[in-house]
Motif scaffolding. Structure first.
Motif, PDB file in Angstrom:
ATOM      1  N   LYS A   1      68.789  69.470  63.323  1.00 42.03           N
ATOM      2  CA  LYS A   1      68.102  69.953  62.596  1.00 42.03           C
ATOM      3  C   LYS A   1      66.557  68.664  61.741  1.00 42.03           C
ATOM      4  O   LYS A   1      65.946  69.340  60.953  1.00 42.03           O
ATOM      5  CB  LYS A   1      68.628  71.370  61.480  1.00 42.03           C
ATOM      6  CG  LYS A   1      69.433  71.955  62.512  1.00 42.03           C
ATOM      7  CD  LYS A   1      70.082  73.244  61.588  1.00 42.03           C
ATOM      8  CE  LYS A   1      70.743  73.636  62.354  1.00 42.03           C
ATOM      9  NZ  LYS A   1      71.709  75.033  60.917  1.00 42.03           N
ATOM     10  N   HIS A   2      67.471  67.683  61.729  1.00 39.95           N
ATOM     11  CA  HIS A   2      67.016  66.740  60.845  1.00 39.95           C
ATOM     12  C   HIS A   2      66.618  65.231  62.081  1.00 39.95           C
ATOM     13  O   HIS A   2      66.955  65.549  63.287  1.00 39.95           O
ATOM     14  CB  HIS A   2      67.837  66.583  60.063  1.00 39.95           C
ATOM     15  CG  HIS A   2      68.044  67.360  58.930  1.00 39.95           C
ATOM     16  ND1 HIS A   2      66.913  68.076  58.023  1.00 39.95           N
ATOM     17  CD2 HIS A   2      69.191  68.291  59.016  1.00 39.95           C
ATOM     18  CE1 HIS A   2      68.036  68.928  57.357  1.00 39.95           C
ATOM     19  NE2 HIS A   2      68.417  69.108  58.039  1.00 39.95           N
ATOM     20  N   LYS A   3      65.859  64.701  61.419  1.00 36.21           N
ATOM     21  CA  LYS A   3      64.769  63.771  62.113  1.00 36.21           C
ATOM     22  C   LYS A   3      64.302  62.394  61.555  1.00 36.21           C
ATOM     23  O   LYS A   3      64.180  62.646  59.621  1.00 36.21           O
ATOM     24  CB  LYS A   3      63.658  64.331  62.903  1.00 36.21           C
ATOM     25  CG  LYS A   3      62.664  64.413  61.960  1.00 36.21           C
ATOM     26  CD  LYS A   3      61.207  65.379  62.836  1.00 36.21           C
ATOM     27  CE  LYS A   3      59.843  64.979  62.166  1.00 36.21           C
ATOM     28  NZ  LYS A   3      60.039  66.139  60.782  1.00 36.21           N
TER      29      LYS A   3
ATOM     30  N   ASP B   1      73.726  68.398  60.009  1.00 33.75           N
ATOM     31  CA  ASP B   1      73.022  69.536  60.315  1.00 33.75           C
ATOM     32  C   ASP B   1      72.985  70.576  59.446  1.00 33.75           C
ATOM     33  O   ASP B   1      72.785  71.756  58.879  1.00 33.75           O
ATOM     34  CB  ASP B   1      72.867  69.662  61.775  1.00 33.75           C
ATOM     35  CG  ASP B   1      72.415  69.131  62.641  1.00 33.75           C
ATOM     36  OD1 ASP B   1      70.925  68.597  61.888  1.00 33.75           O
ATOM     37  OD2 ASP B   1      72.337  69.626  64.147  1.00 33.75           O
TER      38      ASP B   1
ATOM     39  N   GLU C   1      65.535  58.965  52.208  1.00 33.10           N
ATOM     40  CA  GLU C   1      64.867  59.707  53.623  1.00 33.10           C
ATOM     41  C   GLU C   1      65.487  59.074  54.839  1.00 33.10           C
ATOM     42  O   GLU C   1      66.370  57.885  54.703  1.00 33.10           O
ATOM     43  CB  GLU C   1      63.685  58.561  53.235  1.00 33.10           C
ATOM     44  CG  GLU C   1      62.803  58.580  55.039  1.00 33.10           C
ATOM     45  CD  GLU C   1      61.614  57.846  54.912  1.00 33.10           C
ATOM     46  OE1 GLU C   1      61.131  57.196  55.655  1.00 33.10           O
ATOM     47  OE2 GLU C   1      61.184  57.501  53.746  1.00 33.10           O
ATOM     48  N   ILE C   2      65.906  59.907  55.993  1.00 31.24           N
ATOM     49  CA  ILE C   2      66.292  60.004  56.505  1.00 31.24           C
ATOM     50  C   ILE C   2      65.909  58.663  57.415  1.00 31.24           C
ATOM     51  O   ILE C   2      64.940  58.226  57.548  1.00 31.24           O
ATOM     52  CB  ILE C   2      66.358  60.865  58.035  1.00 31.24           C
ATOM     53  CG1 ILE C   2      68.210  62.039  57.148  1.00 31.24           C
ATOM     54  CG2 ILE C   2      67.470  61.129  59.043  1.00 31.24           C
ATOM     55  CD1 ILE C   2      67.668  63.406  57.747  1.00 31.24           C
TER      56      ILE C   2
ATOM     57  N   GLU D   1      57.312  67.172  50.782  1.00 28.44           N
ATOM     58  CA  GLU D   1      56.777  66.052  50.366  1.00 28.44           C
ATOM     59  C   GLU D   1      56.340  66.630  48.326  1.00 28.44           C
ATOM     60  O   GLU D   1      55.699  65.674  47.755  1.00 28.44           O
ATOM     61  CB  GLU D   1      55.991  65.580  50.789  1.00 28.44           C
ATOM     62  CG  GLU D   1      56.324  65.462  52.277  1.00 28.44           C
ATOM     63  CD  GLU D   1      56.617  63.353  51.528  1.00 28.44           C
ATOM     64  OE1 GLU D   1      57.024  63.005  51.095  1.00 28.44           O
ATOM     65  OE2 GLU D   1      58.479  63.335  52.889  1.00 28.44           O
TER      66      GLU D   1
ATOM     67  N   ALA E   1      66.661  69.826  53.537  1.00 34.10           N
ATOM     68  CA  ALA E   1      64.674  69.022  53.534  1.00 34.10           C
ATOM     69  C   ALA E   1      64.041  69.111  51.993  1.00 34.10           C
ATOM     70  O   ALA E   1      63.690  70.163  51.455  1.00 34.10           O
ATOM     71  CB  ALA E   1      63.920  69.896  54.691  1.00 34.10           C
TER      72      ALA E   1
ATOM     73  N   GLY F   1      63.075  59.778  58.934  1.00 34.33           N
ATOM     74  CA  GLY F   1      61.737  60.234  58.554  1.00 34.33           C
ATOM     75  C   GLY F   1      61.532  61.109  57.418  1.00 34.33           C
ATOM     76  O   GLY F   1      61.200  61.312  56.308  1.00 34.33           O
ATOM     77  N   ASP F   2      62.184  62.319  58.595  1.00 36.22           N
ATOM     78  CA  ASP F   2      62.529  63.536  56.969  1.00 36.22           C
ATOM     79  C   ASP F   2      63.116  62.865  54.965  1.00 36.22           C
ATOM     80  O   ASP F   2      64.149  61.794  55.370  1.00 36.22           O
ATOM     81  CB  ASP F   2      63.564  64.971  57.446  1.00 36.22           C
ATOM     82  CG  ASP F   2      63.180  65.647  58.298  1.00 36.22           C
ATOM     83  OD1 ASP F   2      62.007  64.934  58.734  1.00 36.22           O
ATOM     84  OD2 ASP F   2      63.843  65.913  58.757  1.00 36.22           O
ATOM     85  N   ARG F   3      62.883  63.795  54.005  1.00 37.57           N
ATOM     86  CA  ARG F   3      62.872  63.657  52.819  1.00 37.57           C
ATOM     87  C   ARG F   3      64.046  64.354  52.470  1.00 37.57           C
ATOM     88  O   ARG F   3      63.934  66.501  52.841  1.00 37.57           O
ATOM     89  CB  ARG F   3      61.941  63.670  51.373  1.00 37.57           C
ATOM     90  CG  ARG F   3      62.404  63.580  50.386  1.00 37.57           C
ATOM     91  CD  ARG F   3      60.609  63.512  50.240  1.00 37.57           C
ATOM     92  NE  ARG F   3      61.080  63.088  48.779  1.00 37.57           N
ATOM     93  CZ  ARG F   3      60.415  63.778  47.873  1.00 37.57           C
ATOM     94  NH1 ARG F   3      60.401  65.036  48.412  1.00 37.57           N
ATOM     95  NH2 ARG F   3      60.583  64.097  46.034  1.00 37.57           N
ATOM     96  N   VAL F   4      65.568  64.546  52.376  1.00 34.55           N
ATOM     97  CA  VAL F   4      67.042  65.123  52.581  1.00 34.55           C
ATOM     98  C   VAL F   4      67.517  65.154  51.330  1.00 34.55           C
ATOM     99  O   VAL F   4      67.334  64.496  49.879  1.00 34.55           O
ATOM    100  CB  VAL F   4      67.554  64.838  54.039  1.00 34.55           C
ATOM    101  CG1 VAL F   4      66.321  65.314  54.576  1.00 34.55           C
ATOM    102  CG2 VAL F   4      67.720  63.004  53.749  1.00 34.55           C
TER     103      VAL F   4
END
Length: 342
Positions: free
Chosen positions: A48-50, A122, A38-39, A130, A127, A52-55
């Motif tokens: 392109k990502h923030k 990026d 998780e970021i 969930e 991504a 809380g994003d799961r990556v």
């Protein structure tokens, strides 16, 4: 981006490092190039990502802008290996950087850790919905795209017969990839019963080379013609069934079991100078790749590290659609402090 790791894996390539077979490792280096999480923070250049994003994080570190990235050859990125001179001294030219893989490839800290710094976020980060648990998608960071890359380089198309050298995780992913690409017959050569049993679970034919001649077994399965395609998923540390090192064993098996004009994809790791080309192995007639037969049979061969980003989106979507489940190979789930024993 800074990623908090939720799952990571131990790759066969980690064993080269852990056993001291790769140059430029240093005390305190952090291994691991198959990881996701998780970021928890992003730099100003990330759009392109923030948080809380799961990556997922591919093992290749790619800039996305150089000539090779523009060809989708992300493993050969021209801008992400600050230690390129070290690789050039060994291979003549350098590829891109990699997570957790010695100072030949940039000395980037790997993912067998709590947190990882991911440059060019990026470009590399993918991504993850969930709805998909880590176990189902973790292998998109390396071994699933790597196995798929072997089938791409071999040229697997629907209806083909395919022979795969090695039933380790990458070989099993190549077998899975050949199956989803419509291969009519997939044969996997190994000598570990538990691994061969995993291959059989997805409909592959298990060939135990400690009990039968694998070339003859493939010929028997293909009416004497040989397989249409072959995938090499072992590399230079191959051993024969008696336990003797023979770096050319798997390639020669494929050259002799793939048909005239057939294709071979090689994703196992090989070094610039075959380690068995001189000395005792040479005296035994081993460690020489049979290029003459390869040439005579008009075969083609593709080689190299997988450009993970080229494939991982479509493979992720196949997993999300329930078309494929690579996690059938999982044997153990452990805590990070047990990694060395594992």
């Amino acid at each position: 981006a800074i990623v908090r790791i939720t799952s990571t894996a131990i790759c066969g390539s980690d064993l080269h490092l852990y056993n001291g077979l790769v140059q430029t490792m240093e005390a305190g280096d952090i291994l691991g190039h198959e990881f996701m999480g998780e970021i928890v923070a992003v730099g100003s250049g990330v759009s392109k990502h923030k948080v809380g994003d799961r990556v997922l994080v591919p093992f290749n570190i790619a800039c996305g802008q150089c000539a090779f990235c523009r060809m989708d050859a992300f493993s050969l990125c021209d801008n992400t290996n600050p230690d390129h001179e070290k690789v050039e001294a060994v291979y003549g030219q350098s590829g891109g950087g990699m997570f957790g893989y010695s100072h030949l490839f940039g000395g980037y800290a790997g993912g067998q850790a709590e947190l990882v710094r991911v440059p060019h976020a990026d470009v590399g980060l993918l991504a993850v919905p969930e709805s998909l648990p880590d176990e189902k998608v973790l292998f998109l960071t390396d071994i699933f795209p790597t196995g798929y890359h072997a089938t791409e380089m071999a040229g697997v198309i629907p209806g083909d017969s395919v022979v795969i050298a090695g039933a380790g995780p990458v070989g099993l992913m190549a077998a899975l990839s050949a199956t989803i690409k419509g291969a009519a017959k997939v044969m996997v050569v190994d000598r570990h019963p538990d691994r061969l049993a995993l291959a059989e679970q997805i409909g592959a034919i298990a060939i135990d080379d400690s009990k039968v001649d694998p070339v003859q077994a493939v010929l028997d399965e293909t009416m004497g013609l040989g397989a249409d395609r072959g995938c090499e998923c072992v590399g230079y540390q191959a051993h024969d069934p008696q336990g003797n090192e023979d770096p050319a064993a798997t390639l020669n098996m494929l050259i002799n079991s793939v048909r005239f004009t057939g294709g071979i994809g090689t994703v196992g790791v090989f070094v610039p100078e075959d380690p068995g080309a001189k000395g005792e192995l040479a005296k035994q007639g081993k460690a020489a790749i049979d290029f003459g037969t390869h040439w005579f049979k008009g075969q083609t061969m593709g080689n190299g590290q997988a450009p993970v980003k080229r494939y991982n989106r479509q493979l992720r979507d196949l997993i999300a659609a329930g078309k494929v489940t690579p996690s059938w190979i999982v044997s153990h789930e452990i805590s990070l402090d047990q990694a060395a024993d594992a």
